[in-house]
Write a protein that holds these residues in place. Structure first.
Motif, PDB file in Angstrom:
ATOM      1  N   PRO A   9      48.576  42.949  16.989  1.00  0.00           N
ATOM      2  CA  PRO A   9      48.413  43.151  15.544  1.00  0.00           C
ATOM      3  C   PRO A   9      48.340  44.619  15.156  1.00  0.00           C
ATOM      4  CG  PRO A   9      46.387  42.289  16.516  1.00  0.00           C
ATOM      5  CD  PRO A   9      47.456  42.167  17.550  1.00  0.00           C
ATOM      6  N   ALA A  10      47.699  45.436  15.995  1.00  0.00           N
ATOM      7  CA  ALA A  10      47.618  46.859  15.687  1.00  0.00           C
ATOM      8  C   ALA A  10      48.998  47.496  15.700  1.00  0.00           C
ATOM      9  CB  ALA A  10      46.707  47.561  16.689  1.00  0.00           C
ATOM     10  N   SER A  11      49.860  47.051  16.618  1.00  0.00           N
ATOM     11  CA  SER A  11      51.214  47.598  16.691  1.00  0.00           C
ATOM     12  C   SER A  11      52.027  47.228  15.459  1.00  0.00           C
ATOM     13  CB  SER A  11      51.916  47.085  17.954  1.00  0.00           C
ATOM     14  OG  SER A  11      51.233  47.512  19.113  1.00  0.00           O
ATOM     15  N   LEU A  12      51.879  45.982  15.004  1.00  0.00           N
ATOM     16  CA  LEU A  12      52.602  45.551  13.803  1.00  0.00           C
ATOM     17  C   LEU A  12      52.191  46.382  12.587  1.00  0.00           C
ATOM     18  CD1 LEU A  12      52.444  41.666  14.242  1.00  0.00           C
ATOM     19  CD2 LEU A  12      54.477  43.100  14.407  1.00  0.00           C
ATOM     20  N   ILE A  13      50.878  46.549  12.427  1.00  0.00           N
ATOM     21  CA  ILE A  13      50.383  47.321  11.285  1.00  0.00           C
ATOM     22  C   ILE A  13      50.807  48.777  11.401  1.00  0.00           C
ATOM     23  CG2 ILE A  13      48.296  48.122  10.109  1.00  0.00           C
ATOM     24  CD1 ILE A  13      46.989  45.462  10.977  1.00  0.00           C
ATOM     25  N   GLN A 166      47.677  44.836   1.819  1.00  0.00           N
ATOM     26  CA  GLN A 166      48.140  43.510   1.420  1.00  0.00           C
ATOM     27  C   GLN A 166      49.079  42.904   2.459  1.00  0.00           C
ATOM     28  OE1 GLN A 166      49.717  43.815  -2.703  1.00  0.00           O
ATOM     29  NE2 GLN A 166      47.982  42.513  -3.203  1.00  0.00           N
ATOM     30  N   MET A 167      49.883  43.729   3.096  1.00  0.00           N
ATOM     31  CA  MET A 167      50.844  43.224   4.070  1.00  0.00           C
ATOM     32  C   MET A 167      50.208  42.935   5.420  1.00  0.00           C
ATOM     33  SD  MET A 167      54.114  45.684   3.244  1.00  0.00           S
ATOM     34  CE  MET A 167      55.125  44.917   4.508  1.00  0.00           C
ATOM     35  N   ALA A 168      49.157  43.653   5.764  1.00  0.00           N
ATOM     36  CA  ALA A 168      48.549  43.511   7.096  1.00  0.00           C
ATOM     37  C   ALA A 168      48.129  42.082   7.416  1.00  0.00           C
ATOM     38  CB  ALA A 168      47.368  44.473   7.231  1.00  0.00           C
ATOM     39  N   PRO A 169      47.415  41.372   6.522  1.00  0.00           N
ATOM     40  CA  PRO A 169      47.038  40.000   6.870  1.00  0.00           C
ATOM     41  C   PRO A 169      48.236  39.083   7.054  1.00  0.00           C
ATOM     42  CG  PRO A 169      45.742  40.808   5.008  1.00  0.00           C
ATOM     43  CD  PRO A 169      46.840  41.786   5.225  1.00  0.00           C
ATOM     44  N   MET A 170      49.318  39.331   6.311  1.00  0.00           N
ATOM     45  CA  MET A 170      50.468  38.443   6.359  1.00  0.00           C
ATOM     46  C   MET A 170      51.186  38.509   7.702  1.00  0.00           C
ATOM     47  SD  MET A 170      51.867  39.185   2.495  1.00  0.00           S
ATOM     48  CE  MET A 170      53.040  37.842   2.476  1.00  0.00           C
ATOM     49  N   LEU A 171      51.081  39.634   8.401  1.00  0.00           N
ATOM     50  CA  LEU A 171      51.728  39.780   9.709  1.00  0.00           C
ATOM     51  C   LEU A 171      50.732  39.676  10.862  1.00  0.00           C
ATOM     52  CD1 LEU A 171      54.203  42.701   8.940  1.00  0.00           C
ATOM     53  CD2 LEU A 171      54.719  40.273   9.123  1.00  0.00           C
ATOM     54  N   ALA A 172      49.599  40.337  10.729  1.00  0.00           N
ATOM     55  CA  ALA A 172      48.650  40.404  11.843  1.00  0.00           C
ATOM     56  C   ALA A 172      47.937  39.076  12.076  1.00  0.00           C
ATOM     57  CB  ALA A 172      47.635  41.513  11.591  1.00  0.00           C
ATOM     58  N   ILE A 173      47.540  38.395  11.005  1.00  0.00           N
ATOM     59  CA  ILE A 173      46.753  37.166  11.177  1.00  0.00           C
ATOM     60  C   ILE A 173      47.544  36.073  11.896  1.00  0.00           C
ATOM     61  CG2 ILE A 173      45.685  35.252   9.921  1.00  0.00           C
ATOM     62  CD1 ILE A 173      44.474  37.296   8.023  1.00  0.00           C
ATOM     63  N   PRO A 174      48.786  35.769  11.494  1.00  0.00           N
ATOM     64  CA  PRO A 174      49.530  34.755  12.268  1.00  0.00           C
ATOM     65  C   PRO A 174      49.702  35.150  13.732  1.00  0.00           C
ATOM     66  CG  PRO A 174      50.602  35.149  10.160  1.00  0.00           C
ATOM     67  CD  PRO A 174      49.536  36.197  10.305  1.00  0.00           C
ATOM     68  N   ALA A 175      49.975  36.430  13.986  1.00  0.00           N
ATOM     69  CA  ALA A 175      50.158  36.876  15.373  1.00  0.00           C
ATOM     70  C   ALA A 175      48.901  36.639  16.191  1.00  0.00           C
ATOM     71  CB  ALA A 175      50.535  38.359  15.388  1.00  0.00           C
ATOM     72  N   VAL A 176      47.747  36.950  15.624  1.00  0.00           N
ATOM     73  CA  VAL A 176      46.478  36.782  16.347  1.00  0.00           C
ATOM     74  C   VAL A 176      46.171  35.305  16.569  1.00  0.00           C
ATOM     75  CG1 VAL A 176      43.982  37.105  16.209  1.00  0.00           C
ATOM     76  CG2 VAL A 176      45.514  38.966  15.571  1.00  0.00           C
ATOM     77  N   LEU A 191      48.039  29.869   7.785  1.00  0.00           N
ATOM     78  CA  LEU A 191      49.482  30.000   7.568  1.00  0.00           C
ATOM     79  C   LEU A 191      49.869  29.523   6.174  1.00  0.00           C
ATOM     80  CD1 LEU A 191      51.048  28.922  10.995  1.00  0.00           C
ATOM     81  CD2 LEU A 191      50.658  31.224  10.110  1.00  0.00           C
ATOM     82  N   ALA A 192      49.250  28.438   5.724  1.00  0.00           N
ATOM     83  CA  ALA A 192      49.527  27.951   4.374  1.00  0.00           C
ATOM     84  C   ALA A 192      49.078  28.970   3.333  1.00  0.00           C
ATOM     85  CB  ALA A 192      48.827  26.609   4.146  1.00  0.00           C
ATOM     86  N   ALA A 193      47.914  29.566   3.556  1.00  0.00           N
ATOM     87  CA  ALA A 193      47.406  30.573   2.616  1.00  0.00           C
ATOM     88  C   ALA A 193      48.343  31.772   2.550  1.00  0.00           C
ATOM     89  CB  ALA A 193      46.005  31.019   3.038  1.00  0.00           C
ATOM     90  N   ILE A 194      48.820  32.225   3.703  1.00  0.00           N
ATOM     91  CA  ILE A 194      49.719  33.385   3.737  1.00  0.00           C
ATOM     92  C   ILE A 194      51.057  33.055   3.081  1.00  0.00           C
ATOM     93  CG2 ILE A 194      51.059  34.841   5.312  1.00  0.00           C
ATOM     94  CD1 ILE A 194      48.570  34.733   7.187  1.00  0.00           C
ATOM     95  N   ALA A 195      51.584  31.844   3.352  1.00  0.00           N
ATOM     96  CA  ALA A 195      52.850  31.436   2.739  1.00  0.00           C
ATOM     97  C   ALA A 195      52.715  31.357   1.221  1.00  0.00           C
ATOM     98  CB  ALA A 195      53.299  30.094   3.313  1.00  0.00           C
ATOM     99  N   LEU A 196      51.611  30.830   0.754  1.00  0.00           N
ATOM    100  CA  LEU A 196      51.391  30.724  -0.694  1.00  0.00           C
ATOM    101  C   LEU A 196      51.234  32.100  -1.322  1.00  0.00           C
ATOM    102  CD1 LEU A 196      49.041  27.615  -0.747  1.00  0.00           C
ATOM    103  CD2 LEU A 196      51.283  27.777  -1.845  1.00  0.00           C
TER     104      LEU A 196
END
Length: 256
Positions: A9-13, A166-176, A191-196
């Motif tokens: 997740p740190a790398s993605l961010i 705003q973008m960090a949770p959308m990428l890091a949370i699913p990965a974790v 995942l549903a929350a991020i998609a919404l």
């Protein structure tokens, strides 16, 4: 234990942050405050954009109402504060966004963006504390970054830190969650929350276009869809609380 699972997740961010740095400042579009639906209702200007914030208020109150049940459950110790911050941020979002939409300008927009930043920080903290063994101070660090990102925009006009948050949770949370094989119900909820929330951002960008086709504008839909995303998080929290209550009840029944 904290370092290795934190790498992905740190790398993605970090990659997003690097792209933003190389791309230069991101400024708010001209005419940002000219939302499509400016209809008045019962003396309330921009009524749809104002009243659609009630969804955030309802979800925030629901989540906060669960906090007393979560307090004695030790399984929730690592994430209780972060969830509480998320629900408080939802209530503040309802208040701040409503006040902003009554008479949109940059000063009022601060009261809208700060709670959103805090909500994003809270969700990152939930996952970092539970799955990455992050220390308790991660809450304070993420809150400080949230406040700093909004302050930076207010002082410089540059949205990059705020957009990064705003973008960090959308990428890091699913990965974790996927890497750590999170329980199916929790993975589904996040995942549903991020998609919404991603859909809500699309609605925001299509504000006027959607208003030409529907009875409500894209920005109003943004509020409604984002509140549904927050409800997914609140549902997961409630599920955990009820599961803890059931386990405690069974333990008490089976004790001699």
């Amino acid at each position: 234990m904290f370092a290795r699972p934190f790498i992905l997740p740190a790398s993605l961010i970090a990659l997003i942050a690097l792209a933003m740095i190389l791309g230069g400042p991101i400024f708010q579009p001209l005419g940002y405050h000219a939302f499509a639906d400016q209809r008045e209702l019962a003396g309330i200007p921009n009524a749809a954009d104002v009243l659609s914030n009630l969804g955030f208020l309802a979800v925030g109150i629901y989540g906060l109402a669960l906090m007393p049940q979560a307090r004695p459950q030790r399984y929730m110790d690592d994430v209780r504060f972060s969830y509480g911050l998320f629900f408080v941020a939802l209530v503040l979002t309802a208040a701040g966004s409503s006040w902003y939409h009554l008479a949109p300008d940059n000063i009022r927009l601060l009261s809208d963006r700060l709670p959103i930043a805090l909500a994003c920080a809270a969700l990152l903290a939930v996952v970092a504390r539970r799955y990455l063994d992050a220390p308790r101070c991660i809450n304070g660090l993420l809150v400080a970054f949230a406040v700093g990102s909004v302050a930076w925009w207010g002082l410089s006009g540059d949205l990059r830190p705020y957009l990064l948050l705003q973008m960090a949770p959308m990428l890091a949370i699913p990965a974790v969650l996927v890497a750590n094989r999170a329980p199916k119900a929790e993975l589904t909820a996040f995942l549903a929350a991020i998609a919404l929330y991603a859909l809500a951002k699309v609605c925001e960008l299509a504000d006027a276009r959607l208003f030409m086709q529907l009875p409500v504008s894209g920005h109003t839909l943004k509020h409604m869809v984002a509140a549904l995303g927050a409800l997914c998080i609140a549902w997961n929290f409630g599920r955990e609380v009820k599961a803890g209550d059931s386990t405690a009840a069974l333990a008490q029944r089976d004790s001699p």
